[in-house]
Design an enzyme around this catalytic site. Structure first.
Site: not given
Ligand code: ADP
Length: 173
Positions: A13, A53, A106, A117, A137, A140, A151
């Site tokens: 990212k 997303y 995450t 991360r 973080n 992805h 994806e």
């Molecule tokens: P991952 O990236 O670990 O698979 P998710 O798909 O659940 O996690 O979430 C997508 C992205 O959304 C995360 O990588 C993070 O950047 C962001 N994110 C997730 N939860 C939150 C939150 N509560 N507040 C802000 N950003 C969030």
């Protein structure tokens, strides 16, 4: 588990690119013996980021409420499109779960040291939500083999994905 070769999507990212961590992050996958079969730097459109997303609002509505989930989704799309990102297709034995382990959980404050991360970030969900920003973080990684298929087709044209044999496969497979 344990015998299937699959391909997963990794995005570096804008925080990873702007912090100059592209090389170090990519090395984590290479060092583990995973094979890069697709790689490009691009600035994503809001349309692509929104598709990427896809189900976020649905998944987070129960936890955060629809309004908050929608706001975070907007933040995420805004952030993902705010600068160049690196899209990678990574192949290996059960690449999908292995890559998720290398990436870590995450929320960086909860991610174990030794993960991307957990080594390069420390922000918490509470902090991000209080300040009203997305959780930065760095990477992805697709959550499942099914997600990876969808994806990969969003981010790569099939002809951008390559087939070759890496010398290290002799010892990493
Ligand atoms: P991952 O990236 O670990 O698979 P998710 O798909 O659940 O996690 O979430 C997508 C992205 O959304 C995360 O990588 C993070 O950047 C962001 N994110 C997730 N939860 C939150 C939150 N509560 N507040 C802000 N950003 C969030």
């Amino acid at each position: 588990m344990g015998m299937k070769i699959d391909t997963t999507l990794v995005l570096l990212k804008p925080d990873a690119v702007e912090r100059g961590l592209v090389g170090r992050v990519i090395s984590r996958f290479e060092e583990r013996g995973l094979k890069i079969v697709g790689l490009k730097l691009l600035v994503a459109s809001a349309e692509l980021a929104t598709k990427h997303y896809g189900d976020f609002i649905e998944r987070y509505t129960e936890k955060l409420g629809k309004e908050k989930a929608t706001k975070i989704m907007d933040e995420m799309v805004g952030f993902l499109t705010s600068g160049p990102i690196v899209a990678m297709a990574v192949e290996g034995i059960d690449a999908c779960p292995v890559v998720r382990k290398i990436v870590g959980s995450t929320y960086p404050n909860e991610a174990p040291a030794g993960t991307i991360r957990g080594d390069f970030a420390h922000v918490s969900q509470d902090y991000a939500n209080t300040v009203g920003i997305t959780v930065k973080n760095l990477v992805h990684a697709s959550g499942s083999v099914e997600e990876a298929k969808i994806e990969l087709s969003l981010w790569f044209d099939p002809k951008e994905l390559t087939t070759y044999s890496a010398v290290h496969e002799k010892h990493t497979r």
